[in-house]
Design a protein around this motif. Structure first.
Motif, PDB file in Angstrom:
ATOM      1  N   ARG A   1       0.843  -1.191   0.000  1.00  0.00           N
ATOM      2  CA  ARG A   1       0.000   0.000   0.000  1.00  0.00           C
ATOM      3  C   ARG A   1       0.880   1.244   0.000  1.00  0.00           C
ATOM      4  N   VAL A   2       0.533   2.200  -0.873  1.00  0.00           N
ATOM      5  CA  VAL A   2       1.318   3.425  -1.034  1.00  0.00           C
ATOM      6  C   VAL A   2       0.576   4.638  -0.494  1.00  0.00           C
ATOM      7  N   LEU A   3      -0.713   4.744  -0.794  1.00  0.00           N
ATOM      8  CA  LEU A   3      -1.518   5.865  -0.315  1.00  0.00           C
ATOM      9  C   LEU A   3      -2.289   5.444   0.927  1.00  0.00           C
ATOM     10  N   HIS A   4      -2.245   6.301   1.942  1.00  0.00           N
ATOM     11  CA  HIS A   4      -2.856   5.979   3.239  1.00  0.00           C
ATOM     12  C   HIS A   4      -3.814   7.101   3.651  1.00  0.00           C
ATOM     13  N   GLY A   5      -4.864   7.280   2.887  1.00  0.00           N
ATOM     14  CA  GLY A   5      -5.834   8.320   3.216  1.00  0.00           C
ATOM     15  C   GLY A   5      -5.529   9.646   2.550  1.00  0.00           C
ATOM     16  N   MET A   6      -5.216   9.619   1.248  1.00  0.00           N
ATOM     17  CA  MET A   6      -4.889  10.844   0.514  1.00  0.00           C
ATOM     18  C   MET A   6      -6.150  11.661   0.258  1.00  0.00           C
ATOM     19  N   SER A   7      -6.115  12.916   0.653  1.00  0.00           N
ATOM     20  CA  SER A   7      -7.229  13.832   0.422  1.00  0.00           C
ATOM     21  C   SER A   7      -6.695  15.167  -0.079  1.00  0.00           C
ATOM     22  N   LEU A   8      -7.226  15.636  -1.190  1.00  0.00           N
ATOM     23  CA  LEU A   8      -6.846  16.940  -1.728  1.00  0.00           C
ATOM     24  C   LEU A   8      -7.897  17.376  -2.735  1.00  0.00           C
TER      25      LEU A   8
END
Length: 236
Positions: free
Chosen positions: A18-25
């Motif tokens: 897993r690379v993204l851990h809750g990306m928000s933008l």
């Protein structure tokens, strides 16, 4: 106001990694937004999720209020996202003009659409080399071609993954000048690049990514006020 593009709590990766851990933008219409951070922190993976090249494991993505979380890459492109990929990925056996025409698309009701004449006006060097195959272009010319090819899709949002990586200083200057002109047209831009200084006067907002999530966000003024504290996140 509805964001043009938004990611909400996105998790993604490759296989069991897993690379993204809750990306928000989010990126609003007409904004120039940067995605910053050290290598391996998830910037390119974020872009792949945005354009449908990688499926989010959880979380949601919206384009102009429409859920695109499960949309295919060609559907997302038609919806208005143009990508200038890392490594340029131009078609090597096609001429400059053929590369541009290969992606040409003019949505209905588009005002002042991007076409060959406008791309050549933005990058006169491409017109000079319009008959040359992609293999006979310099790195800077290939990047100009990659940008021009994305513009020929007439996007509402232009994403650049490593906008000036490996380019000579004079070519980098030309690219930044072109991006400034594109911002003036009202085109939304999301830019990844290691050269932060030329982006500071252009950018409306910055996101710094650390281990697959946003560690900091703010304006250029905010960044300059906290520059020393933020340097470890950028590897400076």
């Amino acid at each position: 106001m509805t964001a043009l593009l938004s990611l909400d709590n996105v998790y993604a990766g490759y296989g069991h990694s897993r690379v993204l851990h809750g990306m928000s933008l989010h990126v609003n219409a007409g904004e120039f937004v940067t995605l910053l951070g050290r290598n391996g922190m998830g910037k390119s993976t974020t872009v792949k999720c945005m354009v449908g090249l990688l499926r989010a494991q959880s979380g949601t993505l919206h384009l102009d209020g429409r859920d695109i979380t499960r949309s295919a890459s060609h559907q997302i492109a038609r919806s208005g996202i143009g990508l200038v990929p890392e490594g340029r990925q131009i078609f090597p056996n096609l001429s400059v003009e053929e590369n541009l025409l290969a992606t040409a698309r003019v949505p209905k009701a588009t005002r002042s659409p991007w076409n060959l004449a406008r791309v050549y006006e933005l990058f006169p060097r491409l017109q000079e080399r319009r008959s040359n195959p992609g293999t006979r272009l310099s790195g800077g010319e290939q990047q100009m071609l990659a940008i021009g090819r994305a513009l020929m899709t007439n996007p509402r949002l232009l994403i650049l993954d490593e906008a000036t990586e490996g380019l000579a200083p004079l070519v980098r200057r030309d690219i930044w000048q072109a991006l400034a002109m594109l911002k003036q047209t009202g085109l939304a831009i999301l830019c990844i690049d290691k050269n932060l200084t030329p982006m500071l006067p252009l950018a409306d907002r910055h996101y710094i990514v650390e281990k697959g999530r946003v560690a900091w966000q703010g304006t250029s003024e905010d960044y300059l006020a906290q520059q020393q504290a933020l340097q470890p996140y950028l590897g400076l």
